[in-house]
Design an enzyme around this catalytic site. Structure first.
Site, PDB file in Angstrom:
ATOM      1  NE  ARG A 140      39.864  28.810  45.885  1.00 17.35           N
ATOM      2  CZ  ARG A 140      41.136  29.278  46.203  1.00 17.35           C
ATOM      3  NH1 ARG A 140      42.374  28.868  45.569  1.00 17.35           N
ATOM      4  NH2 ARG A 140      41.422  29.657  47.698  1.00 17.35           N
ATOM      5  CE1 TYR A 142      41.426  35.841  47.524  1.00 16.22           C
ATOM      6  CE2 TYR A 142      40.466  37.588  45.650  1.00 16.22           C
ATOM      7  CZ  TYR A 142      41.452  36.878  46.250  1.00 16.22           C
ATOM      8  OH  TYR A 142      42.938  36.890  45.842  1.00 16.22           O
ATOM      9  CG  ASP A 173      53.617  32.061  44.623  1.00 16.20           C
ATOM     10  OD1 ASP A 173      54.416  32.320  43.627  1.00 16.20           O
ATOM     11  OD2 ASP A 173      52.326  32.669  44.832  1.00 16.20           O
ATOM     12  CG  ASP A 178      50.347  37.917  43.606  1.00 13.32           C
ATOM     13  OD1 ASP A 178      50.037  37.557  42.658  1.00 13.32           O
ATOM     14  OD2 ASP A 178      50.278  37.072  44.670  1.00 13.32           O
ATOM     15  CG  ASP A 210      51.650  34.955  47.105  1.00 14.15           C
ATOM     16  OD1 ASP A 210      52.102  35.695  46.093  1.00 14.15           O
ATOM     17  OD2 ASP A 210      50.441  34.673  47.356  1.00 14.15           O
TER      18      ASP A 210
END
EC number: 3.6.1.1
Length: 300
Positions: A140, A142, A173, A178, A210
């Protein structure tokens, strides 16, 4: 052959080889401050929770931490492992200490600024190495570069069984918290930085909460200028809006709906960010003590 580099990591509060409650209480002086960027106001008096002390389990003390890369970069086999001074594998999520006292925390870089490979701690693998995320067997990325250093706060966990009454009753989550680090330097995957939190954004991703803690590394030239949400707008104008918009829109090119933000779509101030850090550290403590179901998560 695995590539290895040595980091100077911040040390733990005290040396240990087993779970402990840190001697220094994670408390804040009574003070009230409000963010100038429409930031939510949070009183430090309200930060007194049932547990006042950060929980840490097997936190490493040796300041020399080796980062060992295994497999080719941008491949399904690529992993970044963390090694202690003896060469033993340790978990960046569980074994790196969260708090260093005086409002300073450890931050582990997963994604360097101005890159777009979607890297993350593999919470379901032994020793939780950093790897590139996948979907349907494909790596993956962005759709465009992320403009800040991005990663996690060790020894935190967003509990998927906990409904946050302040953010639309959303559940966590199931990941560490983060961090968006706004300093000028592009860091490397696996770097461990000393940071101070400045603000918090309550992102809602497909119904899950999140959190994004906005912070700055203490070695950044502007670190002494910013201590709360209003300072970010003053010395990094437009950055909070840019962070919110980036995380709101990055899934749109893939045909998915935009993410949303709670708390009135505004950044919360430093005190609120510290509250989130403390609460998610307490959730992590319950996880590693097996007081809650770990599911597929690795606890070492």
């Amino acid at each position: 052959m695995a590539a290895t580099r040595v980091l100077t990591a911040a040390t733990a509060v005290t040396q240990t080889t087993s779970c402990f409650l840190a001697k220094q209480a994670f408390t804040l002086p009574a003070k009230k401050s409000c963010g100038g960027f429409g930031g939510l106001c949070f009183s430090r008096r309200a930060l007194v929770l049932k547990s006042k002390r950060p929980f840490s389990c097997s936190a490493i003390y040796n300041p020399q931490v080796k980062v060992q890369e295994e497999g080719p970069a941008e491949s399904l086999d690529y992993r970044v492992f963390f090694l202690d001074g003896s060469g033993k594998k340790v978990s960046p999520w569980h074994d790196i200490p969260l708090t260093l006292g005086d409002g300073v925390f450890n931050f582990i870089v997963e994604i360097p600024k101005e890159s777009k490979a979607k890297m993350e701690v593999a919470t379901d693998e032994d020793f939780t190495p950093i790897k590139q995320d996948t979907k349907k067997g494909k790596l993956r990325y962005y759709p465009y570069n992320i403009n800040w250093n991005y990663g996690l706060l060790p020894q935190t966990w967003e509990d998927p069984s906990h409904a946050n009454s302040e953010v639309e009753g959303c559940f966590g989550d199931n990941d560490p918290v983060d961090v968006v680090e706004i300093g000028e330097t592009q860091r490397k995957i696996g770097d461990i930085l000393k940071i101070k939190p400045l603000a918090a954004l309550a992102m809602i991703d497909e119904g899950e909460l999140d959190w994004k803690i906005v912070a700055i590394s203490l070695d950044d030239p502007k670190a002494h200028l910013v201590n709360d949400v209003e300072d970010v707008e003053k010395h990094f104008p437009g950055t909070l809006t840019a962070i919110r918009d980036w995380f709101r829109d990055y899934k749109i090119p893939d045909g998915k709906p935009a993410n949303r933000f709670g708390l009135g779509d505004k950044p919360a101030n430093k005190d609120y960010a510290l509250k989130i850090i403390q609460e998610t550290n307490e959730s992590w403590a319950k996880l590693v003590k097996r007081s809650v179901d770990a599911g597929d998560l690795s606890l070492y």
